[in-house]
Design a protein around this motif. Structure first.
Motif, PDB file in Angstrom:
ATOM      1  N   TRP A  82       0.001   1.621   2.081  1.00 12.33           N
ATOM      2  CA  TRP A  82      -1.265   2.170   1.629  1.00 12.33           C
ATOM      3  C   TRP A  82      -2.029   2.669   2.856  1.00 12.33           C
ATOM      4  O   TRP A  82      -1.676   2.350   3.983  1.00 12.33           O
ATOM      5  N   ALA A  83      -3.037   3.465   2.615  1.00  7.11           N
ATOM      6  CA  ALA A  83      -3.795   4.040   3.719  1.00  7.11           C
ATOM      7  C   ALA A  83      -5.288   3.899   3.459  1.00  7.11           C
ATOM      8  O   ALA A  83      -5.721   3.724   2.320  1.00  7.11           O
ATOM      9  N   CYS A  84      -6.046   3.942   4.511  1.00 12.67           N
ATOM     10  CA  CYS A  84      -7.495   4.045   4.427  1.00 12.67           C
ATOM     11  C   CYS A  84      -7.839   5.439   4.942  1.00 12.67           C
ATOM     12  O   CYS A  84      -7.553   5.764   6.095  1.00 12.67           O
ATOM     13  N   ILE A  85      -8.391   6.280   4.058  1.00 12.47           N
ATOM     14  CA  ILE A  85      -8.751   7.653   4.393  1.00 12.47           C
ATOM     15  C   ILE A  85     -10.239   7.820   4.107  1.00 12.47           C
ATOM     16  O   ILE A  85     -10.699   7.492   3.011  1.00 12.47           O
ATOM     17  N   THR A  86     -10.994   8.340   5.060  1.00  7.92           N
ATOM     18  CA  THR A  86     -12.439   8.498   4.903  1.00  7.92           C
ATOM     19  C   THR A  86     -12.840   9.969   5.009  1.00  7.92           C
ATOM     20  O   THR A  86     -12.372  10.674   5.914  1.00  7.92           O
ATOM     21  N   PHE A  87     -13.680  10.405   4.067  1.00  7.51           N
ATOM     22  CA  PHE A  87     -14.264  11.747   4.091  1.00  7.51           C
ATOM     23  C   PHE A  87     -15.772  11.638   3.907  1.00  7.51           C
ATOM     24  O   PHE A  87     -16.251  10.777   3.172  1.00  7.51           O
ATOM     25  N   VAL A 117     -16.996   8.600   1.475  1.00 10.92           N
ATOM     26  CA  VAL A 117     -16.134   7.912   0.508  1.00 10.92           C
ATOM     27  C   VAL A 117     -14.855   7.481   1.224  1.00 10.92           C
ATOM     28  O   VAL A 117     -14.270   8.243   1.991  1.00 10.92           O
ATOM     29  N   ARG A 118     -14.426   6.233   0.934  1.00 11.51           N
ATOM     30  CA  ARG A 118     -13.183   5.695   1.487  1.00 11.51           C
ATOM     31  C   ARG A 118     -12.157   5.594   0.366  1.00 11.51           C
ATOM     32  O   ARG A 118     -12.429   4.980  -0.647  1.00 11.51           O
ATOM     33  N   PHE A 119     -11.005   6.181   0.604  1.00  8.93           N
ATOM     34  CA  PHE A 119      -9.919   6.155  -0.372  1.00  8.93           C
ATOM     35  C   PHE A 119      -8.838   5.203   0.107  1.00  8.93           C
ATOM     36  O   PHE A 119      -8.591   5.087   1.306  1.00  8.93           O
ATOM     37  N   LYS A 120      -8.156   4.530  -0.851  1.00  6.27           N
ATOM     38  CA  LYS A 120      -7.058   3.605  -0.548  1.00  6.27           C
ATOM     39  C   LYS A 120      -5.825   3.987  -1.371  1.00  6.27           C
ATOM     40  O   LYS A 120      -5.422   3.258  -2.279  1.00  6.27           O
ATOM     41  N   CYS A 129     -11.524   9.484   9.075  1.00  6.07           N
ATOM     42  CA  CYS A 129     -10.498   8.716   9.774  1.00  6.07           C
ATOM     43  C   CYS A 129      -9.369   8.367   8.815  1.00  6.07           C
ATOM     44  O   CYS A 129      -9.502   8.500   7.597  1.00  6.07           O
ATOM     45  N   ALA A 130      -8.267   7.888   9.387  1.00  5.27           N
ATOM     46  CA  ALA A 130      -7.110   7.469   8.587  1.00  5.27           C
ATOM     47  C   ALA A 130      -6.352   6.371   9.314  1.00  5.27           C
ATOM     48  O   ALA A 130      -6.178   6.431  10.534  1.00  5.27           O
ATOM     49  N   THR A 131      -5.938   5.349   8.571  1.00  8.35           N
ATOM     50  CA  THR A 131      -5.050   4.316   9.093  1.00  8.35           C
ATOM     51  C   THR A 131      -3.998   4.017   8.032  1.00  8.35           C
ATOM     52  O   THR A 131      -4.231   4.208   6.837  1.00  8.35           O
ATOM     53  N   VAL A 132      -2.848   3.525   8.468  1.00  9.64           N
ATOM     54  CA  VAL A 132      -1.744   3.213   7.560  1.00  9.64           C
ATOM     55  C   VAL A 132      -1.479   1.708   7.613  1.00  9.64           C
ATOM     56  O   VAL A 132      -1.503   1.100   8.688  1.00  9.64           O
ATOM     57  N   HIS A 133      -1.211   1.108   6.441  1.00  7.94           N
ATOM     58  CA  HIS A 133      -0.994  -0.337   6.328  1.00  7.94           C
ATOM     59  C   HIS A 133       0.216  -0.600   5.422  1.00  7.94           C
ATOM     60  O   HIS A 133       0.663   0.279   4.697  1.00  7.94           O
ATOM     61  N   LYS A 134       0.689  -1.846   5.440  1.00  4.89           N
ATOM     62  CA  LYS A 134       1.806  -2.236   4.575  1.00  4.89           C
ATOM     63  C   LYS A 134       1.479  -3.568   3.920  1.00  4.89           C
ATOM     64  O   LYS A 134       0.914  -4.463   4.540  1.00  4.89           O
ATOM     65  N   CYS A 135       1.827  -3.683   2.631  1.00  5.24           N
ATOM     66  CA  CYS A 135       1.584  -4.904   1.872  1.00  5.24           C
ATOM     67  C   CYS A 135       2.917  -5.414   1.335  1.00  5.24           C
ATOM     68  O   CYS A 135       3.618  -4.708   0.608  1.00  5.24           O
TER      69      CYS A 135
END
Length: 158
Positions: free
Chosen positions: A59-64, A102-105, A43-49
């Motif tokens: 930044w994003a949350c990307i899962t593989f 694994v979750r990448f940020k 999955c993937a989501t996009v965020h802002k800080c």
């Protein structure tokens, strides 16, 4: 003509292969974002800080998940069009051990001045295990929390 028990049993026997075929088709559809190595996009989501500096960063949350038997290295990249700051490029990657998720940020530099809440358009995420390449279409969404969802204090879940 009367329906006998034998007719009902024969009809039930013919329905079993149809159910099995429907399940097989579903499994094929679910595996379209997996590479030959067993590396599968999750999955993937996009965020802002906006907190912690004078400018915003995305930044994003990307899962593989690695469904294979050997560790793999993944790299990924995408460009997303945001309503608040236009085009934003994000890339990242790292090791995905066999049998693990694994979750990448990945983060962008702090270079965006508009901290308002906004949306992002659908985008295509490109990923590779170094040999095989894949793409996934990610639907658009909204930037959460008014731009104050930062990676260091947020679970990466999508």
């Amino acid at each position: 003509m009367t329906t006998t028990r034998r007719t009902l049993v024969k009809g039930a026997a013919w329905s079993v292969p149809v159910v099995a075929m429907a399940q097989t088709a579903h499994a094929v559809g679910a595996s379209q974002s997996c590479l030959e190595s067993g590396l599968c996009f999750g999955c993937a989501t996009v965020h802002k800080c906006c907190s912690g500096g004078p400018q915003a960063m995305y930044w994003a949350c990307i899962t593989f998940t690695n469904e294979g038997v050997e560790d793999v290295m993944v790299s990924f990249n995408f460009t997303v069009n945001t309503s608040a700051n236009g085009l934003v490029e994000i890339s990242g990657g790292g090791a995905v051990p066999a049998g693990q998720t694994v979750r990448f940020k990945p983060e962008t530099p702090r270079q965006y001045g508009n901290c308002s809440t906004g949306t992002y358009d659908a985008f295509v995420l490109h990923f590779t295990d170094g040999t095989n390449h894949g793409t996934v279409n990610i639907p658009g969404g909204s930037i959460d929390g008014g731009g104050n969802t930062c990676p260091q204090n947020t679970d990466c879940a999508c």
